[in-house]
Design a protein around this motif. Structure first.
Motif, short mmCIF file in Angstrom:
data_model
loop_
_atom_site.label_atom_id
_atom_site.label_comp_id
_atom_site.label_asym_id
_atom_site.label_seq_id
_atom_site.Cartn_x
_atom_site.Cartn_y
_atom_site.Cartn_z
N ALA A 152 8.30 0.94 -8.19
CA ALA A 152 8.28 2.24 -7.70
C ALA A 152 7.60 3.52 -8.54
CB ALA A 152 9.84 2.57 -7.65
N LYS A 153 7.16 4.64 -8.06
CA LYS A 153 6.61 5.65 -8.46
C LYS A 153 7.37 6.51 -9.24
CE LYS A 153 2.13 5.37 -6.43
NZ LYS A 153 1.29 4.80 -7.27
N GLY A 154 8.72 6.51 -8.90
CA GLY A 154 9.81 7.36 -9.66
C GLY A 154 11.09 6.93 -9.00
N LEU A 155 12.17 7.44 -9.98
CA LEU A 155 13.42 7.49 -9.42
C LEU A 155 14.21 8.95 -9.56
CD1 LEU A 155 16.14 5.95 -9.25
CD2 LEU A 155 16.21 6.04 -11.89
N ILE A 156 14.51 9.15 -8.16
CA ILE A 156 14.95 10.49 -7.93
C ILE A 156 16.63 10.84 -8.29
CG2 ILE A 156 15.32 12.33 -6.17
CD1 ILE A 156 12.48 10.12 -5.89
N VAL A 157 17.13 11.56 -9.03
CA VAL A 157 18.48 11.82 -9.28
C VAL A 157 18.78 13.25 -9.26
CG1 VAL A 157 17.99 12.01 -11.92
CG2 VAL A 157 20.16 11.26 -11.10
N HIS A 158 19.90 13.49 -8.60
CA HIS A 158 20.29 14.94 -8.72
C HIS A 158 20.62 15.58 -9.83
CE1 HIS A 158 21.59 14.38 -4.07
NE2 HIS A 158 20.37 14.51 -4.21
N GLY A 159 20.62 16.76 -10.11
CA GLY A 159 20.65 17.42 -11.42
C GLY A 159 22.14 17.43 -11.91
N GLY A 160 23.28 17.28 -11.26
CA GLY A 160 24.59 17.02 -11.30
C GLY A 160 25.18 18.61 -11.82
N HIS A 161 26.32 18.50 -12.51
CA HIS A 161 27.16 19.57 -12.47
C HIS A 161 28.21 19.17 -13.56
CE1 HIS A 161 30.41 18.12 -9.99
NE2 HIS A 161 29.48 17.47 -9.40
N VAL A 162 28.77 20.53 -13.82
CA VAL A 162 29.94 20.41 -14.82
C VAL A 162 31.29 20.81 -13.84
CG1 VAL A 162 28.88 20.60 -17.00
CG2 VAL A 162 29.77 22.76 -16.02
N ASN A 163 32.42 20.58 -14.18
CA ASN A 163 33.53 20.85 -13.56
C ASN A 163 33.89 22.58 -13.62
OD1 ASN A 163 34.03 18.71 -12.36
ND2 ASN A 163 35.46 17.75 -13.83
N ALA A 164 34.72 23.15 -12.91
CA ALA A 164 34.75 24.58 -12.92
C ALA A 164 35.75 24.92 -14.31
CB ALA A 164 35.88 24.91 -11.73
N GLU B 161 0.87 -1.30 -0.05
CA GLU B 161 0.05 0.03 -0.07
C GLU B 161 0.81 1.21 0.01
OE1 GLU B 161 -3.77 0.41 0.91
OE2 GLU B 161 -3.87 -1.60 -0.17
N VAL B 162 2.18 1.14 0.62
CA VAL B 162 2.84 2.21 0.57
C VAL B 162 3.42 2.51 -0.86
CG1 VAL B 162 5.16 3.03 1.83
CG2 VAL B 162 3.65 1.55 3.11
N ASP B 163 3.57 3.76 -1.02
CA ASP B 163 4.29 4.28 -2.07
C ASP B 163 5.77 4.12 -2.24
OD1 ASP B 163 1.87 4.89 -3.28
OD2 ASP B 163 1.81 6.94 -2.97
N LEU B 164 6.35 3.78 -3.14
CA LEU B 164 7.93 3.60 -3.27
C LEU B 164 8.54 4.69 -4.17
CD1 LEU B 164 7.82 -0.47 -3.34
CD2 LEU B 164 7.58 1.09 -1.31
N TYR B 165 9.61 5.09 -3.60
CA TYR B 165 10.38 6.00 -4.46
C TYR B 165 11.69 5.49 -4.30
CZ TYR B 165 6.48 9.11 -4.89
OH TYR B 165 5.26 9.52 -5.32
N VAL B 166 12.66 5.68 -5.33
CA VAL B 166 14.09 5.08 -5.33
C VAL B 166 14.75 6.24 -5.52
CG1 VAL B 166 15.79 3.79 -6.67
CG2 VAL B 166 13.30 2.70 -6.19
N HIS B 167 15.96 6.64 -4.57
CA HIS B 167 16.91 7.37 -4.82
C HIS B 167 18.21 6.79 -5.58
CE1 HIS B 167 19.32 11.13 -4.31
NE2 HIS B 167 18.21 11.69 -3.71
N ALA B 168 18.55 7.49 -6.79
CA ALA B 168 19.82 7.00 -7.32
C ALA B 168 20.92 7.37 -6.50
CB ALA B 168 19.60 7.82 -8.66
N PRO B 169 22.10 6.56 -6.83
CA PRO B 169 23.25 6.67 -5.95
C PRO B 169 23.68 8.44 -6.32
CG PRO B 169 23.41 4.78 -7.17
CD PRO B 169 22.17 5.51 -7.74
N TYR B 170 24.43 8.80 -5.12
CA TYR B 170 24.71 10.07 -5.26
C TYR B 170 26.06 10.26 -6.55
CZ TYR B 170 22.51 10.80 -0.76
OH TYR B 170 21.75 10.76 0.14
N VAL B 171 26.81 9.03 -6.87
CA VAL B 171 27.83 9.31 -7.60
C VAL B 171 27.79 9.54 -8.94
CG1 VAL B 171 29.53 7.82 -6.21
CG2 VAL B 171 27.94 6.84 -7.98
N ILE B 172 26.28 9.41 -9.43
CA ILE B 172 25.58 9.53 -10.68
C ILE B 172 25.83 11.18 -11.06
CG2 ILE B 172 23.84 9.70 -12.07
CD1 ILE B 172 22.94 7.00 -11.17
N ASN B 173 26.51 11.61 -12.13
CA ASN B 173 26.60 12.86 -12.69
C ASN B 173 26.44 12.70 -14.27
OD1 ASN B 173 26.88 15.37 -13.36
ND2 ASN B 173 28.98 15.57 -12.43
#
Ligand code: ZN
Length: 260
Positions: A90-102, A50-62
């Motif tokens: 799962a209802k969704g996969l959460i992933v951080h927006g990421g970045h480029v290097n300086a 009954e519980v809604d599930l969300y997966v968080h992607a690993p932090y290393v992903i960029n």
């Protein structure tokens, strides 16, 4: 409005019950590692929950970076997580927006996001909604400030892409929470999930340090206002284990008038 917490991945349903949570978010692998997620023995039970599930992607992903040795495995790992997230319903996969290097061109970072969705489309597309999350830090981030977010959404254009709004990251990233939902929706057209966190770091500090809702540098009523305006499910990613998160969930239910 379903309210829950980020929990340990070993037994997410038990963690949900311990917090009276209607939703849980968890990792499917080591969040600091590159290993693909393993099939879960409890997949049937998770799918039927009954519980809604969300997966968080690993932090290393960029997926945005110009560094091939990070970007290419990031794409693969993201698609692997989407597939594994679909297997547990799962209802969704959460992933951080990421970045480029300086010194790298942010425009290429946005284009790498487009290529990530094109890469997934080649194998039928992401099997669960991918929710890009705003981040707190960095001067070359794709989803810290709304001007960058607007460029990211311009590039992603035709692809089906969701958004996860983190209140700690917005505040620490330098975006005022007042009217933030309207400004985000003007760009993305949608908010699929709210990460309701207070922030140990101050406004525009760039620090990704979550706090319980009644602690930190954000007026908790502003977090409540964001949730109300977003009208999306809520996950607290706050400290304090079961008692800390259960208190945060209870606080939100009381303020939002949504008894469990
Ligand atoms: Zn978050």
């Amino acid at each position: 409005m379903r309210i829950g917490a980020h929990v340990d991945q070993a037994d997410p349903l038990a963690e949900a019950a311990a917090r009276a949570a209607e939703a849980v978010q968890f990792f499917l692998s080591d969040p600091q590692g590159w290993k693909a997620p393993k099939p879960r023995e409890d997949a049937d039970r998770l799918r039927a929950a009954e519980v809604d599930l969300y997966v968080h992607a690993p932090y290393v992903i960029n997926v945005a970076t110009l560094n091939n040795r990070i970007r290419i495995p990031s794409r693969k790992l993201l698609l692997g997580h989407a597939t594994a997230a679909a297997e547990i319903g799962a209802k969704g996969l959460i992933v951080h927006g990421g970045h480029v290097n300086a010194g790298d061109d942010l425009a290429r970072g946005f284009d790498n996001w487009r290529k990530t969705f094109a890469y997934a489309a080649d194998s039928g597309g992401f099997p669960v909604p991918v929710l890009i999350e705003n981040t707190a830090g960095g001067e070359n981030a794709c989803a810290r400030r709304l001007d960058a977010l607007a460029r990211l959404w311009d590039v992603l254009g035709d692809h089906e892409v969701g958004f996860c709004l983190d209140t700690c990251h917005a505040h620490a990233g330098g975006e005022e929470l007042l009217d933030l939902v309207d400004r985000v929706k003007a760009i993305t057209g949608r908010i699929d999930l709210v990460h309701a966190n207070n922030s140990k770091g101050g406004f525009d500090s760039g620090q990704d340090r979550h706090d319980n809702l009644d602690g930190g540098t954000i007026d908790p009523e502003l977090v409540v206002a964001v949730i109300r305006a977003a009208g999306a499910p809520v996950i607290v990613e706050t400290p304090g284990g079961v008692p800390g998160q259960a208190a945060d969930i209870a606080f939100l239910r009381e303020r939002l008038g949504t008894g469990a």
